[in-house]
Design a protein around this motif. Structure first.
Motif, PDB file in Angstrom:
ATOM      1  N   ILE A 224      -2.220  -6.303   0.542  1.00 27.97           N
ATOM      2  CA  ILE A 224      -2.956  -5.155   1.050  1.00 27.97           C
ATOM      3  C   ILE A 224      -4.027  -5.583   2.032  1.00 27.97           C
ATOM      4  N   GLY A 225      -4.662  -6.723   1.760  1.00 24.62           N
ATOM      5  CA  GLY A 225      -5.664  -7.214   2.690  1.00 24.62           C
ATOM      6  C   GLY A 225      -5.049  -7.797   3.947  1.00 24.62           C
TER       7      GLY A 225
ATOM      8  N   VAL B 231      -2.396  -9.071  -5.855  1.00 19.32           N
ATOM      9  CA  VAL B 231      -1.645  -8.165  -4.979  1.00 19.32           C
ATOM     10  C   VAL B 231      -2.476  -7.849  -3.744  1.00 19.32           C
ATOM     11  N   LYS B 232      -3.743  -7.584  -3.944  1.00 20.42           N
ATOM     12  CA  LYS B 232      -4.618  -7.266  -2.810  1.00 20.42           C
ATOM     13  C   LYS B 232      -4.634  -8.423  -1.818  1.00 20.42           C
ATOM     14  N   ARG B 233      -4.799  -9.650  -2.349  1.00 18.77           N
ATOM     15  CA  ARG B 233      -4.850 -10.823  -1.474  1.00 18.77           C
ATOM     16  C   ARG B 233      -3.530 -11.023  -0.743  1.00 18.77           C
TER      17      ARG B 233
ATOM     18  N   ARG C 287      -2.315  -1.787  -7.836  1.00 22.79           N
ATOM     19  CA  ARG C 287      -3.160  -1.478  -6.663  1.00 22.79           C
ATOM     20  C   ARG C 287      -4.517  -2.147  -6.762  1.00 22.79           C
ATOM     21  N   GLU C 288      -5.002  -2.321  -7.990  1.00 25.04           N
ATOM     22  CA  GLU C 288      -6.323  -2.927  -8.210  1.00 25.04           C
ATOM     23  C   GLU C 288      -6.233  -4.435  -8.447  1.00 25.04           C
ATOM     24  N   ASN C 289      -5.010  -4.957  -8.533  1.00 18.13           N
ATOM     25  CA  ASN C 289      -4.825  -6.371  -8.866  1.00 18.13           C
ATOM     26  C   ASN C 289      -5.238  -7.279  -7.702  1.00 18.13           C
ATOM     27  N   GLU C 290      -6.088  -8.249  -8.002  1.00 16.39           N
ATOM     28  CA  GLU C 290      -6.620  -9.110  -6.936  1.00 16.39           C
ATOM     29  C   GLU C 290      -5.515  -9.914  -6.245  1.00 16.39           C
TER      30      GLU C 290
ATOM     31  N   HIS D 137       0.837  -1.196   0.000  1.00 17.57           N
ATOM     32  CA  HIS D 137       0.000   0.000   0.000  1.00 17.57           C
ATOM     33  C   HIS D 137       0.880   1.257   0.000  1.00 17.57           C
TER      34      HIS D 137
END
Ligand SMILES: Nc1ncnc2c1ncn2[C@@H]1O[C@H](COP(=O)(O)OP(=O)(O)O)[C@@H](O)[C@H]1O
Ligand SMILES: [Mg+2]
Length: 234
Positions: free
Chosen positions: A232-233, A227-229, A222-225, A195
Motif C-alpha cells: 500500500i505504501g 502488507v502496508k510496507r 489493511r492495517e497490517n504493517e 488497496h
C-alpha cells in the motif's frame, strides 16, 4: 468450493510455488495479494490446468489437478487472464462469444450469459461491432471479464484486473466485480493493488516468493504493517 492442498509448481529447476494451501467457500470473494513475481499468475495457471503442478486441487467434488483446461472450464472454473489477452482485430461480440466455446451447444444459456454481460457492462452494448483493440483499457478489461462470464463460471479467477487502469476505471471495475459476486459467482482476485483488492474482498491471502505468508480478513490485512510496507505504501 475450491480447496487447494500442498500445491507446488516448478519451472525446470526453479520452484515457483511451494506448499500452497487455501480454501474458498461458495459465494466468497477472496483476494490473493502478491507483488510482481510472487506467483499469482502461476497459481492461476495451475488451477486452470495450464502448467503442470503437484499436490491437490479440489473443485466441484473432485481433484481437478492434471485435467485439461477445457474440462476444468466445463466444470465451472474460468479465469480472466492477466493482460486481458483479447483478440484485438476481432469484434467485441466475437471476443465475448469465444468465452462460451465449451458451452457452445447451449444456445439459450449463451443468450442469457450475453445479456448478463451487456447488463453488467452497458458500455459494451453500443460497441459490439467494434474491434476489441480499438477500445480503451477499461473497456478491454470489461470485454475480458465478460468473455470469462460467457463460460458461466461458478468460480471466476481474475488475474490483475486493475493493471494499467486509471483510478476512476479501477473504481468501476471494482463495482462490477462486487456485482458479479453479489449475483452468486464466487471470485478469486489476484492483485498487487492491495488497496483496491481489499476494498472489495472480505478476506485475503498474501503470496510472497511462491508461498502464502499471511492470511486473514480484509479489515485486519489493511492495517497490517507487513502488507502496508509491501503494497500500500509502495
Ligand atoms: N514460464 C516461466 N518459466 C520460468 N519461470 C517463470 C515462468 N513464468 C513465471 N516464472 C517465474 O515464476 C515466478 C512467479 O511468476 P508469476 O507467477 O508470473 O508471478 P506474479 O503473477 O505474481 O507476478 C517469477 O519468479 C517468474 O519469473
Ligand atoms: Mg502475474
Amino acid at each position: 468450493m475450491l480447496e487447494v492442498r500442498n500445491l507446488a509448481v516448478r519451472y525446470g529447476e526453479r520452484s515457483a510455488l511451494e506448499d500452497i494451501a487455501f480454501a474458498i467457500g461458495e459465494g466468497e470473494l477472496v483476494a490473493i495479494l502478491g507483488a510482481n513475481g510472487a506467483g499469482k499468475t502461476t497459481l492461476f495457471a495451475a488451477l486452470s490446468g495450464l502448467v503442470p503442478s503437484q499436490g491437490e486441487i479440489h473443485f466441484a467434488g473432485r481433484d481437478i489437478r492434471g485435467l485439461r483446461t477445457d474440462r476444468i472450464i466445463a466444470l465451472g472454473l474460468t479465469q480472466c487472464p492477466e493482460g486481458r489477452k483479447l483478440f484485438p482485430a476481432l469484434s467485441v461480440e466475437r471476443n465475448l462469444q469465444l468465452g462460451s466455446y465449451v458451452r457452445r451447444a447451449d444456445r439459450a444459456g449463451n443468450e442469457a450469459a450475453f445479456e448478463r454481460v451487456c447488463r453488467l457492462f452497458p458500455d459494451l452494448r453500443s460497441r459490439l461491432r467494434q474491434a476489441a483493440g480499438s477500445l480503451s483499457g477499461g473497456q478491454q478489461q470489461m470485454v475480458a471479464i465478460g468473455r470469462a462470464l460467457m463460460a458461466r463460471p461458478r468460480l471466476l479467477l481474475l488475474d490483475e484486473p486493475f493493471l494499467g487502469l486509471a483510478p476512476k476505471v479501477v473504481g468501476a471495475t471494482l463495482a462490477a466485480i462486487a456485482e458479479i459476486n453479489g449475483e452468486g459467482t464466487t471470485v478469486l482476485l489476484g492483485e498487487q493493488n492491495a488497496h483496491a483488492a481489499l476494498s472489495v474482498a472480505r478476506r485475503a491471502y498474501v503470496l510472497q516468493n511462491g508461498r502464502i505468508v499471511l492470511e486473514g480478513p480484509a479489515t485486519a490485512l489493511r492495517e497490517n504493517e507487513q502488507v502496508k510496507r509491501a503494497f500500500i505504501g509502495a
